[in-house]
Write a protein that holds these residues in place. Sequence first.
Motif, PDB file in Angstrom:
ATOM      1  N   PHE A  53      26.504  90.390  89.231  1.00 36.24           N
ATOM      2  CA  PHE A  53      26.835  89.827  87.920  1.00 36.24           C
ATOM      3  C   PHE A  53      26.409  88.358  87.829  1.00 36.24           C
ATOM      4  O   PHE A  53      26.837  87.533  88.616  1.00 36.24           O
ATOM      5  CB  PHE A  53      28.339  89.970  87.661  1.00 36.24           C
ATOM      6  N   ARG A  54      25.541  88.089  86.879  1.00 42.49           N
ATOM      7  CA  ARG A  54      25.075  86.731  86.545  1.00 42.49           C
ATOM      8  C   ARG A  54      24.536  85.970  87.758  1.00 42.49           C
ATOM      9  O   ARG A  54      24.817  84.764  87.929  1.00 42.49           O
ATOM     10  CB  ARG A  54      26.175  85.956  85.801  1.00 42.49           C
ATOM     11  N   ASP A  57      22.674  82.688  87.072  1.00 35.27           N
ATOM     12  CA  ASP A  57      23.546  81.564  86.693  1.00 35.27           C
ATOM     13  C   ASP A  57      24.267  80.977  87.910  1.00 35.27           C
ATOM     14  O   ASP A  57      24.465  79.773  87.998  1.00 35.27           O
ATOM     15  CB  ASP A  57      24.545  82.015  85.623  1.00 35.27           C
ATOM     16  N   ILE A 221      31.562  80.352  85.510  1.00 32.66           N
ATOM     17  CA  ILE A 221      30.649  81.325  84.904  1.00 32.66           C
ATOM     18  C   ILE A 221      31.456  82.412  84.196  1.00 32.66           C
ATOM     19  O   ILE A 221      31.070  82.892  83.136  1.00 32.66           O
ATOM     20  CB  ILE A 221      29.680  81.849  85.979  1.00 32.66           C
ATOM     21  N   THR A 222      32.612  82.758  84.748  1.00 32.54           N
ATOM     22  CA  THR A 222      33.478  83.729  84.063  1.00 32.54           C
ATOM     23  C   THR A 222      34.040  83.105  82.787  1.00 32.54           C
ATOM     24  O   THR A 222      34.195  83.781  81.766  1.00 32.54           O
ATOM     25  CB  THR A 222      34.619  84.189  84.983  1.00 32.54           C
ATOM     26  N   THR A 225      31.436  83.415  80.313  1.00 33.01           N
ATOM     27  CA  THR A 225      31.346  84.828  79.925  1.00 33.01           C
ATOM     28  C   THR A 225      32.416  85.154  78.881  1.00 33.01           C
ATOM     29  O   THR A 225      32.129  85.769  77.853  1.00 33.01           O
ATOM     30  CB  THR A 225      31.560  85.729  81.174  1.00 33.01           C
ATOM     31  N   LYS A 228      31.716  83.730  75.475  1.00 33.01           N
ATOM     32  CA  LYS A 228      30.696  84.532  74.776  1.00 33.01           C
ATOM     33  C   LYS A 228      31.297  85.842  74.244  1.00 33.01           C
ATOM     34  O   LYS A 228      31.078  86.204  73.082  1.00 33.01           O
ATOM     35  CB  LYS A 228      29.546  84.804  75.761  1.00 33.01           C
ATOM     36  N   THR A 258      35.300  84.325  89.278  1.00 30.11           N
ATOM     37  CA  THR A 258      34.576  85.434  89.889  1.00 30.11           C
ATOM     38  C   THR A 258      35.543  86.264  90.724  1.00 30.11           C
ATOM     39  O   THR A 258      35.587  87.491  90.621  1.00 30.11           O
ATOM     40  CB  THR A 258      33.432  84.904  90.774  1.00 30.11           C
ATOM     41  N   TYR A 300      24.642  93.768  77.221  1.00 31.09           N
ATOM     42  CA  TYR A 300      24.778  92.696  78.217  1.00 31.09           C
ATOM     43  C   TYR A 300      24.080  93.019  79.540  1.00 31.09           C
ATOM     44  O   TYR A 300      24.411  92.443  80.570  1.00 31.09           O
ATOM     45  CB  TYR A 300      26.264  92.415  78.495  1.00 31.09           C
ATOM     46  N   ASP A 302      21.360  92.197  80.579  1.00 29.44           N
ATOM     47  CA  ASP A 302      20.631  91.045  81.088  1.00 29.44           C
ATOM     48  C   ASP A 302      21.454  90.245  82.113  1.00 29.44           C
ATOM     49  O   ASP A 302      20.900  89.468  82.889  1.00 29.44           O
ATOM     50  CB  ASP A 302      20.282  90.157  79.881  1.00 29.44           C
ATOM     51  N   TRP A 303      22.759  90.445  82.091  1.00 27.47           N
ATOM     52  CA  TRP A 303      23.622  89.736  83.046  1.00 27.47           C
ATOM     53  C   TRP A 303      23.671  90.436  84.405  1.00 27.47           C
ATOM     54  O   TRP A 303      24.325  89.943  85.325  1.00 27.47           O
ATOM     55  CB  TRP A 303      25.048  89.630  82.478  1.00 27.47           C
ATOM     56  N   ASP A 305      21.867  92.117  87.802  1.00 26.82           N
ATOM     57  CA  ASP A 305      20.687  92.203  88.661  1.00 26.82           C
ATOM     58  C   ASP A 305      20.905  93.364  89.618  1.00 26.82           C
ATOM     59  O   ASP A 305      21.815  93.309  90.456  1.00 26.82           O
ATOM     60  CB  ASP A 305      20.548  90.912  89.479  1.00 26.82           C
TER      61      ASP A 305
END
Length: 311
Positions: A53-54, A57, A221-222, A225, A228, A258, A300, A302-303, A305
């Motif tokens: 996740f992300r 970032d 980062i959360t 998230t 958003k 996280t 989502y 794109d977040w 990998d």
Amino acid sequence: MVNIEPTKYIWANGKFVDWKDAKIHVLTHCLHYGTGVFEGIRCYETKLGPAIFRLRDHMKRLESSAKILRMEIPYSVKELSEAIKELIRKNELKSCYIRPIAFFGVQGIGINPTGYPVDLFIVSFGFGAYLGEDGLKNGIRCGTSSWHRISPSSLATMGKICGHYVNSVLAHTEAKASGYDEAILLTDQQYVAEGSGENIFIVKNDLIMTPPLSAGILPGITRETVIKLAKDEAYEIVESNISRSELYLADEVFMTGTAAEITPVREIDTRTIGNGKRGPVTKRLQDNFWKIVKGENSNYMDWLDFVEKKK
Ligand code: PPE
């Protein structure tokens, strides 16, 4: 404390070594002076295999933290991202927590680490709910700490830097010793900052509020998230200073991180928050969050990998 099971490999300066062999020397600069930077990243199980996740970032934040310390990380973001994926594959993990850490190593003694080697390790292991399964569902109990969050005038609060965490350790252990699950730290100006390892949000009359970065909080980062997701759900959300009594009178309070994911807070300083249960806004954000991290919301993707190599 969260117990973890050792995995087979740890990535150590470019090599995969056995868990038990990932060791450092006692003269490591970071051990004495806290001069390291790290990340906490989660990888979740999805229908398309494990997904981080992300990741980008988190890598960006690692680079930012290093920049603040004047540290040059000897690997590119691409190399580190590949190393993380390969490590998860080699450890055969479906979901995990990932901890990359870069730090000034061994050269001489003294404050100045200029010219010191930079060591980088990546550890990955299975990891459940940071503040307990029950906490995720029913909420945790927090106490306002007598320790304030480190101030931007004395430490670089935008960085995730090892030495900063003594502040978190003092606050968290104090909270635990007082019978709470987690601490809430205020700023030197007495506004709400964050938890020892989480950002914080409150909900009052359908307005969601969270402290601004200028309060000296870690740019989570959360947190980003959730901001958003809240906007996408058409909630009104503002970044603004929050006073201690606003916490007590909030309809809902939750923490993000996280490790902590989205954890409701049901009690603060022995005052019940709202009706003492996970609130509807918190639940909705949690539900959306779980869907996204598990790859069940195509908006989502794109977040995420994906760890497995494309065939
Ligand atoms: N504030 C602090 C002080 C913090 O350490 C974290 C993460 C956050 C906010 C949330 O940031 P983010 O993970 O980007 O949403 N804390 C990490 C380490 C916890 C630990 O015990 O170690 C984490 O959640 O991985």
